[in-house]
Design a protein around this motif. Sequence first.
Motif, PDB file in Angstrom:
ATOM      1  N   ALA A 120     -10.061  31.032  37.125  1.00 62.51           N
ATOM      2  CA  ALA A 120     -11.307  31.103  36.356  1.00 62.51           C
ATOM      3  C   ALA A 120     -11.594  32.538  35.928  1.00 62.51           C
ATOM      4  O   ALA A 120     -12.020  32.788  34.791  1.00 62.51           O
ATOM      5  CB  ALA A 120     -12.460  30.547  37.190  1.00 62.51           C
ATOM      6  N   GLU A 121     -11.338  33.485  36.817  1.00 60.02           N
ATOM      7  CA  GLU A 121     -11.561  34.898  36.475  1.00 60.02           C
ATOM      8  C   GLU A 121     -10.582  35.385  35.421  1.00 60.02           C
ATOM      9  O   GLU A 121     -10.965  36.108  34.490  1.00 60.02           O
ATOM     10  CB  GLU A 121     -11.454  35.749  37.742  1.00 60.02           C
ATOM     11  CG  GLU A 121     -12.585  35.515  38.734  1.00 60.02           C
ATOM     12  CD  GLU A 121     -12.359  36.225  40.059  1.00 60.02           C
ATOM     13  OE1 GLU A 121     -11.259  36.826  40.234  1.00 60.02           O
ATOM     14  OE2 GLU A 121     -13.266  36.183  40.920  1.00 60.02           O
ATOM     15  N   ARG A 122      -9.316  34.987  35.546  1.00 59.86           N
ATOM     16  CA  ARG A 122      -8.318  35.441  34.577  1.00 59.86           C
ATOM     17  C   ARG A 122      -8.586  34.883  33.184  1.00 59.86           C
ATOM     18  O   ARG A 122      -8.248  35.510  32.187  1.00 59.86           O
ATOM     19  CB  ARG A 122      -6.908  35.043  35.048  1.00 59.86           C
ATOM     20  CG  ARG A 122      -6.435  35.782  36.290  1.00 59.86           C
ATOM     21  CD  ARG A 122      -6.327  37.290  36.085  1.00 59.86           C
ATOM     22  NE  ARG A 122      -5.294  37.647  35.133  1.00 59.86           N
ATOM     23  CZ  ARG A 122      -4.031  37.912  35.445  1.00 59.86           C
ATOM     24  NH1 ARG A 122      -3.647  37.835  36.705  1.00 59.86           N
ATOM     25  NH2 ARG A 122      -3.173  38.258  34.519  1.00 59.86           N
ATOM     26  N   CYS A 123      -9.192  33.692  33.114  1.00 59.89           N
ATOM     27  CA  CYS A 123      -9.557  33.136  31.806  1.00 59.89           C
ATOM     28  C   CYS A 123     -10.485  34.089  31.049  1.00 59.89           C
ATOM     29  O   CYS A 123     -10.406  34.200  29.820  1.00 59.89           O
ATOM     30  CB  CYS A 123     -10.243  31.780  31.974  1.00 59.89           C
ATOM     31  SG  CYS A 123      -9.119  30.400  32.297  1.00 59.89           S
ATOM     32  N   ARG A 124     -11.345  34.781  31.779  1.00 59.03           N
ATOM     33  CA  ARG A 124     -12.293  35.711  31.153  1.00 59.03           C
ATOM     34  C   ARG A 124     -11.622  37.009  30.684  1.00 59.03           C
ATOM     35  O   ARG A 124     -12.156  37.699  29.813  1.00 59.03           O
ATOM     36  CB  ARG A 124     -13.398  36.087  32.142  1.00 59.03           C
ATOM     37  CG  ARG A 124     -14.483  35.048  32.318  1.00 59.03           C
ATOM     38  CD  ARG A 124     -15.598  35.611  33.201  1.00 59.03           C
ATOM     39  NE  ARG A 124     -16.815  34.837  33.092  1.00 59.03           N
ATOM     40  CZ  ARG A 124     -17.110  33.782  33.834  1.00 59.03           C
ATOM     41  NH1 ARG A 124     -16.232  33.376  34.741  1.00 59.03           N
ATOM     42  NH2 ARG A 124     -18.248  33.127  33.677  1.00 59.03           N
ATOM     43  N   GLU A 125     -10.503  37.352  31.279  1.00 57.78           N
ATOM     44  CA  GLU A 125      -9.888  38.661  31.045  1.00 57.78           C
ATOM     45  C   GLU A 125      -8.783  38.654  30.003  1.00 57.78           C
ATOM     46  O   GLU A 125      -8.159  39.684  29.758  1.00 57.78           O
ATOM     47  CB  GLU A 125      -9.311  39.180  32.373  1.00 57.78           C
ATOM     48  CG  GLU A 125     -10.364  39.326  33.472  1.00 57.78           C
ATOM     49  CD  GLU A 125      -9.741  39.546  34.841  1.00 57.78           C
ATOM     50  OE1 GLU A 125      -8.489  39.500  34.932  1.00 57.78           O
ATOM     51  OE2 GLU A 125     -10.493  39.747  35.811  1.00 57.78           O
ATOM     52  N   VAL A 126      -8.520  37.512  29.388  1.00 59.36           N
ATOM     53  CA  VAL A 126      -7.354  37.369  28.511  1.00 59.36           C
ATOM     54  C   VAL A 126      -7.493  38.184  27.225  1.00 59.36           C
ATOM     55  O   VAL A 126      -8.601  38.396  26.729  1.00 59.36           O
ATOM     56  CB  VAL A 126      -7.110  35.887  28.151  1.00 59.36           C
ATOM     57  CG1 VAL A 126      -6.765  35.088  29.385  1.00 59.36           C
ATOM     58  CG2 VAL A 126      -8.315  35.293  27.438  1.00 59.36           C
ATOM     59  N   PRO A 127      -6.357  38.633  26.655  1.00 55.94           N
ATOM     60  CA  PRO A 127      -6.391  39.396  25.407  1.00 55.94           C
ATOM     61  C   PRO A 127      -6.360  38.522  24.157  1.00 55.94           C
ATOM     62  O   PRO A 127      -6.642  39.002  23.057  1.00 55.94           O
ATOM     63  CB  PRO A 127      -5.122  40.248  25.489  1.00 55.94           C
ATOM     64  CG  PRO A 127      -4.173  39.383  26.263  1.00 55.94           C
ATOM     65  CD  PRO A 127      -5.017  38.656  27.278  1.00 55.94           C
ATOM     66  N   TRP A 129      -6.041  34.042  22.535  1.00 53.85           N
ATOM     67  CA  TRP A 129      -6.209  32.609  22.799  1.00 53.85           C
ATOM     68  C   TRP A 129      -5.011  32.009  23.517  1.00 53.85           C
ATOM     69  O   TRP A 129      -5.165  31.118  24.357  1.00 53.85           O
ATOM     70  CB  TRP A 129      -6.461  31.861  21.497  1.00 53.85           C
ATOM     71  CG  TRP A 129      -7.877  31.960  21.033  1.00 53.85           C
ATOM     72  CD1 TRP A 129      -8.370  32.710  20.000  1.00 53.85           C
ATOM     73  CD2 TRP A 129      -9.014  31.281  21.597  1.00 53.85           C
ATOM     74  NE1 TRP A 129      -9.726  32.558  19.889  1.00 53.85           N
ATOM     75  CE2 TRP A 129     -10.153  31.676  20.851  1.00 53.85           C
ATOM     76  CE3 TRP A 129      -9.169  30.391  22.654  1.00 53.85           C
ATOM     77  CZ2 TRP A 129     -11.432  31.197  21.139  1.00 53.85           C
ATOM     78  CZ3 TRP A 129     -10.441  29.912  22.943  1.00 53.85           C
ATOM     79  CH2 TRP A 129     -11.556  30.318  22.191  1.00 53.85           C
ATOM     80  N   ARG A 130      -3.812  32.454  23.200  1.00 58.48           N
ATOM     81  CA  ARG A 130      -2.625  31.894  23.857  1.00 58.48           C
ATOM     82  C   ARG A 130      -2.690  32.130  25.358  1.00 58.48           C
ATOM     83  O   ARG A 130      -2.395  31.236  26.159  1.00 58.48           O
ATOM     84  CB  ARG A 130      -1.349  32.511  23.280  1.00 58.48           C
ATOM     85  CG  ARG A 130      -0.076  31.939  23.886  1.00 58.48           C
ATOM     86  CD  ARG A 130       1.163  32.621  23.318  1.00 58.48           C
ATOM     87  NE  ARG A 130       2.389  32.081  23.913  1.00 58.48           N
ATOM     88  CZ  ARG A 130       2.858  32.425  25.104  1.00 58.48           C
ATOM     89  NH1 ARG A 130       2.214  33.314  25.841  1.00 58.48           N
ATOM     90  NH2 ARG A 130       3.980  31.888  25.572  1.00 58.48           N
ATOM     91  N   SER A 131      -3.086  33.334  25.743  1.00 54.59           N
ATOM     92  CA  SER A 131      -3.204  33.639  27.167  1.00 54.59           C
ATOM     93  C   SER A 131      -4.320  32.818  27.813  1.00 54.59           C
ATOM     94  O   SER A 131      -4.191  32.359  28.956  1.00 54.59           O
ATOM     95  CB  SER A 131      -3.471  35.132  27.363  1.00 54.59           C
ATOM     96  OG  SER A 131      -2.418  35.909  26.847  1.00 54.59           O
ATOM     97  N   TYR A 132      -5.410  32.632  27.069  1.00 54.17           N
ATOM     98  CA  TYR A 132      -6.498  31.806  27.614  1.00 54.17           C
ATOM     99  C   TYR A 132      -6.007  30.389  27.878  1.00 54.17           C
ATOM    100  O   TYR A 132      -6.272  29.814  28.942  1.00 54.17           O
ATOM    101  CB  TYR A 132      -7.699  31.758  26.665  1.00 54.17           C
ATOM    102  CG  TYR A 132      -8.695  30.719  27.107  1.00 54.17           C
ATOM    103  CD1 TYR A 132      -9.562  30.972  28.163  1.00 54.17           C
ATOM    104  CD2 TYR A 132      -8.704  29.445  26.530  1.00 54.17           C
ATOM    105  CE1 TYR A 132     -10.426  29.995  28.636  1.00 54.17           C
ATOM    106  CE2 TYR A 132      -9.565  28.465  26.989  1.00 54.17           C
ATOM    107  CZ  TYR A 132     -10.429  28.745  28.037  1.00 54.17           C
ATOM    108  OH  TYR A 132     -11.270  27.770  28.505  1.00 54.17           O
ATOM    109  N   GLU A 133      -5.301  29.817  26.913  1.00 57.67           N
ATOM    110  CA  GLU A 133      -4.814  28.445  27.073  1.00 57.67           C
ATOM    111  C   GLU A 133      -3.874  28.327  28.275  1.00 57.67           C
ATOM    112  O   GLU A 133      -3.892  27.313  28.984  1.00 57.67           O
ATOM    113  CB  GLU A 133      -4.131  27.988  25.791  1.00 57.67           C
ATOM    114  CG  GLU A 133      -5.131  27.761  24.648  1.00 57.67           C
ATOM    115  CD  GLU A 133      -4.471  27.688  23.287  1.00 57.67           C
ATOM    116  OE1 GLU A 133      -3.229  27.830  23.216  1.00 57.67           O
ATOM    117  OE2 GLU A 133      -5.198  27.502  22.303  1.00 57.67           O
TER     118      GLU A 133
END
Length: 230
Positions: A120-127, A129-133
């Motif tokens: 959940a924390e890493r979802c906030r830190e992504v650079p 959309w691909r990383s978020y997904e």
Amino acid sequence: MAKTELLVQRIRQIIASDGYVHNDRLPPEREMCSMLGVTRNQLRSALTKLESRGLIWRHVGRGTFVGERPVLNLEDVTYLRDQVTPPQVATVRLAIEPELARLAALHSAHADREELRTCAERCREVPDWRSYEAWDNKFHFAVARSAKNKLFLYYFETLNVVRRSMVWSQPRTTPKPAKNYSSFLEHDLIVQAIEKNDGDGAAQLMREHLHSVYGRILPSLGKTAAPRTD
């Protein structure tokens, strides 16, 4: 530490830092050799160790994938991908994932909950959309694994592979999620319910989260979200 073991650790760091999740395909061997500055034989020795530990699996002609070798028949998954529609995938997720969240609240271990919080924390830190997904997918897989039910996990993996093999029409107007992206709080609330052993709450929050997600992609599904009753 032996050279092969050092290389194993470097590959594990790449998998973690780049947001690879279960059944994601790693870069081709030639690309990995260039990236790591090693020979093909050195790379294969390290991959063999990773595979023996259940951290990756390899399929001749397809590539190297993250996680344990699935029970899934990939030909069946391809067949399913060609037979189902995005609304059908969303409907099945709404049937399966809330129950997985409920079971995770009842059966997850401390390490499982730490992984959920990290995702959940890493979802906030992504650079981007691909990383978020990638991290969002890892979050949902961590919920499924936390349920401690192998048969449910098999169904989830089948659904997840089919879902990720489909093309979804979701326009992006920003390079990455906004700071107030609704899924961030939704993930947090699911984790909090699981940490409190609140099975019914976790199930309801997962259901609301999925309705929120598909409300952006498939509005007809998003409108049917059930209100909270507590």
